[in-house]
Write a protein that holds these residues in place. Structure first.
Motif, PDB file in Angstrom:
ATOM      1  N   PHE A   1       0.867  -1.181   0.000  1.00  0.00           N
ATOM      2  CA  PHE A   1       0.000   0.000   0.000  1.00  0.00           C
ATOM      3  C   PHE A   1       0.898   1.224   0.000  1.00  0.00           C
ATOM      4  O   PHE A   1       1.850   1.307   0.788  1.00  0.00           O
ATOM      5  N   VAL A   2       0.592   2.161  -0.888  1.00  0.00           N
ATOM      6  CA  VAL A   2       1.378   3.389  -0.985  1.00  0.00           C
ATOM      7  C   VAL A   2       0.543   4.560  -0.480  1.00  0.00           C
ATOM      8  O   VAL A   2      -0.554   4.818  -0.984  1.00  0.00           O
ATOM      9  N   LEU A   3       1.064   5.241   0.530  1.00  0.00           N
ATOM     10  CA  LEU A   3       0.449   6.486   0.994  1.00  0.00           C
ATOM     11  C   LEU A   3       0.817   7.564  -0.003  1.00  0.00           C
ATOM     12  O   LEU A   3       1.837   8.238   0.112  1.00  0.00           O
ATOM     13  N   ASP A   4      -0.010   7.694  -1.020  1.00  0.00           N
ATOM     14  CA  ASP A   4       0.287   8.589  -2.136  1.00  0.00           C
ATOM     15  C   ASP A   4       0.070  10.030  -1.697  1.00  0.00           C
ATOM     16  O   ASP A   4      -1.032  10.415  -1.306  1.00  0.00           O
ATOM     17  N   ARG A   5       1.118  10.817  -1.795  1.00  0.00           N
ATOM     18  CA  ARG A   5       1.021  12.209  -1.322  1.00  0.00           C
ATOM     19  C   ARG A   5      -0.005  13.004  -2.114  1.00  0.00           C
ATOM     20  O   ARG A   5      -0.566  13.977  -1.620  1.00  0.00           O
ATOM     21  N   ALA A   6      -0.248  12.612  -3.361  1.00  0.00           N
ATOM     22  CA  ALA A   6      -1.203  13.347  -4.188  1.00  0.00           C
ATOM     23  C   ALA A   6      -2.611  13.283  -3.625  1.00  0.00           C
ATOM     24  O   ALA A   6      -3.419  14.174  -3.862  1.00  0.00           O
ATOM     25  N   ILE A   7      -2.939  12.230  -2.894  1.00  0.00           N
ATOM     26  CA  ILE A   7      -4.280  12.133  -2.318  1.00  0.00           C
ATOM     27  C   ILE A   7      -4.259  12.162  -0.797  1.00  0.00           C
ATOM     28  O   ILE A   7      -5.283  12.405  -0.171  1.00  0.00           O
ATOM     29  N   ARG A   8      -3.110  11.924  -0.180  1.00  0.00           N
ATOM     30  CA  ARG A   8      -3.045  11.925   1.287  1.00  0.00           C
ATOM     31  C   ARG A   8      -3.010  13.335   1.838  1.00  0.00           C
ATOM     32  O   ARG A   8      -3.770  13.692   2.741  1.00  0.00           O
TER      33      ARG A   8
ATOM     34  N   ASP B   1       2.522 -10.193   4.781  1.00  0.00           N
ATOM     35  CA  ASP B   1       2.692  -8.917   5.471  1.00  0.00           C
ATOM     36  C   ASP B   1       2.218  -7.819   4.534  1.00  0.00           C
ATOM     37  O   ASP B   1       1.948  -8.061   3.346  1.00  0.00           O
ATOM     38  N   LEU B   2       2.116  -6.617   5.067  1.00  0.00           N
ATOM     39  CA  LEU B   2       1.769  -5.449   4.265  1.00  0.00           C
ATOM     40  C   LEU B   2       2.963  -4.521   4.234  1.00  0.00           C
ATOM     41  O   LEU B   2       3.426  -4.049   5.279  1.00  0.00           O
ATOM     42  N   VAL B   3       3.455  -4.257   3.030  1.00  0.00           N
ATOM     43  CA  VAL B   3       4.532  -3.291   2.840  1.00  0.00           C
ATOM     44  C   VAL B   3       3.889  -1.921   2.659  1.00  0.00           C
ATOM     45  O   VAL B   3       2.988  -1.754   1.833  1.00  0.00           O
ATOM     46  N   VAL B   4       4.312  -0.951   3.450  1.00  0.00           N
ATOM     47  CA  VAL B   4       3.761   0.403   3.387  1.00  0.00           C
ATOM     48  C   VAL B   4       4.860   1.352   2.948  1.00  0.00           C
ATOM     49  O   VAL B   4       5.950   1.382   3.544  1.00  0.00           O
ATOM     50  N   ARG B   5       4.589   2.118   1.907  1.00  0.00           N
ATOM     51  CA  ARG B   5       5.522   3.105   1.411  1.00  0.00           C
ATOM     52  C   ARG B   5       4.801   4.452   1.262  1.00  0.00           C
ATOM     53  O   ARG B   5       3.577   4.503   1.173  1.00  0.00           O
ATOM     54  N   SER B   6       5.558   5.524   1.207  1.00  0.00           N
ATOM     55  CA  SER B   6       5.003   6.865   0.990  1.00  0.00           C
ATOM     56  C   SER B   6       5.611   7.452  -0.270  1.00  0.00           C
ATOM     57  O   SER B   6       6.800   7.245  -0.544  1.00  0.00           O
ATOM     58  N   GLY B   7       4.807   8.178  -1.031  1.00  0.00           N
ATOM     59  CA  GLY B   7       5.297   8.812  -2.252  1.00  0.00           C
ATOM     60  C   GLY B   7       4.292   8.651  -3.373  1.00  0.00           C
ATOM     61  O   GLY B   7       3.085   8.529  -3.147  1.00  0.00           O
ATOM     62  N   ASP B   8       4.781   8.621  -4.587  1.00  0.00           N
ATOM     63  CA  ASP B   8       3.942   8.409  -5.758  1.00  0.00           C
ATOM     64  C   ASP B   8       3.708   6.908  -5.936  1.00  0.00           C
ATOM     65  O   ASP B   8       4.658   6.111  -5.894  1.00  0.00           O
ATOM     66  N   THR B   9       2.469   6.510  -6.131  1.00  0.00           N
ATOM     67  CA  THR B   9       2.137   5.082  -6.166  1.00  0.00           C
ATOM     68  C   THR B   9       2.903   4.345  -7.254  1.00  0.00           C
ATOM     69  O   THR B   9       3.460   3.261  -7.017  1.00  0.00           O
ATOM     70  N   VAL B  10       2.942   4.896  -8.456  1.00  0.00           N
ATOM     71  CA  VAL B  10       3.611   4.212  -9.559  1.00  0.00           C
ATOM     72  C   VAL B  10       5.104   4.097  -9.288  1.00  0.00           C
ATOM     73  O   VAL B  10       5.708   3.022  -9.453  1.00  0.00           O
ATOM     74  N   THR B  11       5.717   5.181  -8.848  1.00  0.00           N
ATOM     75  CA  THR B  11       7.158   5.166  -8.567  1.00  0.00           C
ATOM     76  C   THR B  11       7.501   4.138  -7.499  1.00  0.00           C
ATOM     77  O   THR B  11       8.449   3.351  -7.641  1.00  0.00           O
ATOM     78  N   GLU B  12       6.727   4.134  -6.411  1.00  0.00           N
ATOM     79  CA  GLU B  12       7.023   3.226  -5.307  1.00  0.00           C
ATOM     80  C   GLU B  12       6.741   1.772  -5.671  1.00  0.00           C
ATOM     81  O   GLU B  12       7.457   0.864  -5.227  1.00  0.00           O
ATOM     82  N   THR B  13       5.732   1.530  -6.489  1.00  0.00           N
ATOM     83  CA  THR B  13       5.451   0.162  -6.916  1.00  0.00           C
ATOM     84  C   THR B  13       6.587  -0.380  -7.774  1.00  0.00           C
ATOM     85  O   THR B  13       7.051  -1.518  -7.581  1.00  0.00           O
ATOM     86  N   LEU B  14       7.055   0.419  -8.714  1.00  0.00           N
ATOM     87  CA  LEU B  14       8.150  -0.032  -9.584  1.00  0.00           C
ATOM     88  C   LEU B  14       9.454  -0.165  -8.805  1.00  0.00           C
ATOM     89  O   LEU B  14      10.267  -1.054  -9.091  1.00  0.00           O
TER      90      LEU B  14
END
Length: 439
Positions: free
Chosen positions: A36-43, A71-84
């Motif tokens: 799950f990415v905490l996308d700054r554009a919507i957070r 487990d759940l990996v949590v990242r912050s940033g742009d969803t596409v960037t963090e997924t790749l």
């Protein structure tokens, strides 16, 4: 060579039960990395009530995945960037996610596919956000239904997919740092943090769903419009975040003959989603141009926002929104009608205010309903009128709902509760109505 992992990208499908993207990854026999990415554009700047719910839901999802061995990996940033970035770090060559309908979700999926193609990463979307996927039913002369009743007939007749159970086990990929779910996620948001907001997560949502189906749903047809009864499901935020599967809920409710009216509400939800998929500008632009004469009324808008219009049923609804991050569906209609039909303030201003406060704030449902009330949406009677005083007396006959949220009127008799301006003396502390609704 060991199998390369699959990334399951969670967005607003925060559950393990009936999650087709997760189930497909688990069936493949490959290692599964849940992200799950905490996308700054919507957070940043999002409704604080929704961010609070989101924090609960992510912690609950992590617990659910760990019980399955993942487990759940949590990242912050742009969803596409963090997924790749995670795909590169883990060697993943596939990303599974649930299809969604907003303009942001469509752009995100398109960017992910384009970038994934360049890096030889397959991107696969699955149903799960609605009961019937947008586009699964369509009229012969168009890409989506513009009127609910024919959509409802098609929605009822199309075969539904079968809900999939949670995976029995996930094969995790060791060595991936999971990251933390921020403890005070709501601090990055905007709007009110309601003291009686709903808590989130699949475990709580399933308890609410089970209790609703076991008892209250049977009375929905009879009392769902009664404001004081509070007889709605309270599952709207759970559906918005996908902590409850809309398909699983609809399939269970469909088995209860007394729940037919509730199932129809789930069809309305799907209806707005298929409209939004075809018209992504739904939150910003008139779906149907009506050339309405909107007004700028800053003082009136502020009074409406604060629950100080002097029309008690409207004020009660707006104060419930501030107190709970939720509003009864009938009150949503009446408060929206007051702003758009009486004050003639543009529907988008009201929709934006609701979206900044509602825990269940959903792009398709919120703005689809605001356009319906404002006369620019899917209502076949765009000039529909609402006598708000008559509605107040009909759906809150004893004034119990108004007294609950407007303490200035707590000791007033029923006629005054609905129309304080008709009292022999002014009610202390309560404003004169912006627009007298009359008798």
């Amino acid at each position: 060579m060991p199998d390369r992992p699959t990334i399951v990208l969670f967005t607003r499908d925060l559950r393990v039960s009936d999650h087709p993207a997760l189930a497909a990854a688990a069936r493949s026999g490959r290692p599964v990395v849940c992200l799950f990415v905490l996308d700054r554009a919507i957070r940043d700047g999002a409704a604080r009530n929704r961010l609070s719910y989101l924090g609960d839901a992510l912690r609950d999802l992590r617990g659910g995945l760990r019980r399955l061995g993942g487990d759940l990996v949590v990242r912050s940033g742009d969803t596409v960037t963090e997924t790749l970035r995670l795909a590169a770090a883990t060697g993943a060559d596939r990303v599974n996610l649930s299809a969604d309908v907003s303009a942001f979700a469509a752009r995100r999926a398109a960017r992910l596919r384009e970038a994934g193609e360049e890096q030889r990463i397959g991107v696969c979307t699955y149903p799960g956000v609605t009961v019937v996927p947008p586009g699964a039913v369509a009229p012969a002369d168009g890409d989506h239904y513009r009127v609910f009743t024919p959509y409802w007939r098609a929605w009822e007749s199309v075969p539904w997919r079968v809900p999939v159970p949670a995976p029995a086990r996930l094969d995790p990929l060791p060595g991936v740092e999971p990251g933390a779910v921020p403890r005070r996620l709501a601090d990055s948001g905007a709007g009110p943090l309601s003291p009686r907001r709903q808590r989130g997560g699949e475990a709580r949502a399933r308890r609410r769903m089970d209790a609703w189906l076991a008892a209250a749903c049977a009375d929905y047809e009879r009392v769902h419009d009664e404001l004081a009864a509070d007889a709605t499901s309270r599952l709207s935020a759970d559906l918005r975040f996908g902590c409850v599967s809309p398909l699983e809920l609809a399939a269970a409710a469909r088995g209860h003959p007394a729940c037919a009216s509730f199932v129809r509400q789930l069809a309305w939800r799907d209806f707005h989603h298929q409209v939004c998929a075809a018209f992504p500008d739904l939150p910003r632009r008139d779906y149907r141009r009506r050339d309405a004469a909107w007004r700028s009324d800053e003082s009136g808008f502020a009074a409406w926002r604060e629950g100080r219009t002097g029309l008690p049923v409207v004020d009660a609804g707006m104060r419930q929104l501030l107190d709970e991050g939720f509003m009864h569906n009938r009150a949503r209609l009446l408060t929206a009608a007051f702003l758009t039909r009486r004050l003639r303030v543009h529907w988008k201003r009201g929709g934006d205010h609701f979206h900044a406060a509602l825990t269940d704030g959903d792009i398709a449902d919120n703005y689809g309903n605001w356009q319906w009330v404002g006369g620019t949406g899917n209502d076949t009677r765009p000039n529909r009128s609402f006598n708000l005083l008559r509605q107040s007396r009909r759906f809150d006959p004893d004034g119990a709902y108004i007294r609950r949220f407007v303490p200035e009127l707590a000791d007033q008799a029923a006629p005054v509760v609905h129309a304080p301006w008709q009292a022999e003396r002014p009610v202390p502390g309560y404003p004169a109505p912006l627009l007298d609704e009359g008798g």
